[in-house]
Motif scaffolding. Structure first.
Motif, mmCIF file in Angstrom:
data_model
loop_
_atom_site.group_PDB
_atom_site.id
_atom_site.type_symbol
_atom_site.label_atom_id
_atom_site.label_comp_id
_atom_site.label_asym_id
_atom_site.label_seq_id
_atom_site.Cartn_x
_atom_site.Cartn_y
_atom_site.Cartn_z
ATOM 1 N N CYS A 5 57.180 36.538 58.473
ATOM 2 C CA CYS A 5 55.973 37.237 58.066
ATOM 3 C C CYS A 5 56.351 38.711 57.910
ATOM 4 C CB CYS A 5 54.882 37.075 59.113
ATOM 5 S SG CYS A 5 53.329 37.916 58.676
ATOM 6 N N ASP B 228 54.838 41.097 58.989
ATOM 7 C CA ASP B 228 54.361 41.799 60.193
ATOM 8 C C ASP B 228 55.482 42.631 60.829
ATOM 9 O OD1 ASP B 228 53.636 42.202 63.059
ATOM 10 O OD2 ASP B 228 51.878 41.023 62.487
ATOM 11 N N GLY C 262 52.268 35.983 56.089
ATOM 12 C CA GLY C 262 51.976 34.575 56.279
ATOM 13 C C GLY C 262 53.197 33.668 56.171
ATOM 14 N N HIS D 149 54.416 33.429 63.608
ATOM 15 C CA HIS D 149 54.308 34.208 64.841
ATOM 16 C C HIS D 149 52.882 34.213 65.368
ATOM 17 C CE1 HIS D 149 52.285 37.890 63.210
ATOM 18 N NE2 HIS D 149 52.772 37.412 62.074
ATOM 19 N N CYS E 71 49.049 36.063 64.011
ATOM 20 C CA CYS E 71 49.339 36.397 62.600
ATOM 21 C C CYS E 71 48.052 36.824 61.871
ATOM 22 C CB CYS E 71 49.973 35.210 61.884
ATOM 23 S SG CYS E 71 50.427 35.582 60.169
ATOM 24 N N GLY E 72 48.050 38.035 61.342
ATOM 25 C CA GLY E 72 46.874 38.564 60.662
ATOM 26 C C GLY E 72 46.546 37.808 59.390
HETATM 27 ZN ZN ZN Z 1 51.841 37.428 60.266
#
Ligand code: ZN
Length: 208
Positions: free
Chosen positions: A62, A64, A87, A115, A118-119
């Motif tokens: 991701c 992130d 994602g 993870h 995850c947003g």
């Molecule tokens: Zn994520």
């Protein structure tokens, strides 16, 4: 500069098989968790790889900022072929990148790295009834996560469940959409695995 080794650092471990690659990642993650990372000679690795690379694993992470494969698997330059997208989705461009790693560079392992927290998956759950409420290009991206959110309905910990399913879906999609990679898997030259990285503990856990 000479291409001969000029340091006392040992040569990189020979990681050639899928199972050796998995072991190397899991051992590196254990060192990371224990704050016992090996003392990498990054400049030596940089020099060693100036004219070529042979990464032993391709990773979809991701985007992130808290998910950093080289750090959490305790590796150096030239060892991981890292592709990043929110994602950890195997979009066509990501799959083509993985194919470069597996087909050209002969990487024996592909890892889909989800993870916790995850947003992107959280946004998919929050907006599953109308992704168009999301800004910019996010509706298109989040749409790819909706199969995982749909399959997680009713789960006690819905976000964690959807994150894990999204990883499994990613593994399946790589094998379905890439004959190059699935043939390497069938021939025993490569494995495609998925796992979830826990932000709090730093632990990476394979999903089966
Ligand atoms: Zn994520």
């Amino acid at each position: 500069m000479s291409t001969a080794s000029t340091s006392d650092s040992p040569p990189p471990p020979a990681i050639r098989t899928p199972d050796e690659a998995i072991d190397a990642l899991m051992q590196g993650n254990r060192r990371f968790i224990e704050n016992a990372a090996v003392p990498h000679d990054h400049p030596a690795a940089r020099e060693r790889t100036t004219t070529g690379q042979s990464p032993f694993a391709a990773v979809i992470r991701c985007a992130d900022s808290r998910v950093a494969p080289e750090i959490v698997f305790d590796r150096t330059i030239g060892e991981l072929f890292v592709c990043g997208v929110a994602g950890n989705l195997p979009t066509p461009e990501i799959i083509a990148s993985l194919e470069y790693s597996v087909g050209i560079l002969k990487s024996p392992l592909v890892v889909v790295m989800g993870h916790s927290g995850c947003g992107a998956v959280h946004a998919a759950i929050e907006h599953e009834d109308d992704v168009t409420a999301l800004p910019g290009g996010l509706p298109d991206l989040v749409t790819h996560i909706l199969p995982a959110t749909a399959a997680s309905r009713g789960a006690e910990d819905r976000l964690s469940t959807a994150i894990e399913i999204n990883v499994r879906n990613g593994v399946r999609r790589i094998l379905d959409d890439s004959p190059l990679i699935s043939e390497a898997v069938d021939a025993g030259r490569c494995k495609v695995v998925g796992g979830v990285y826990d932000l709090a503990s730093g632990r990476f856990t394979l999903v089966e």
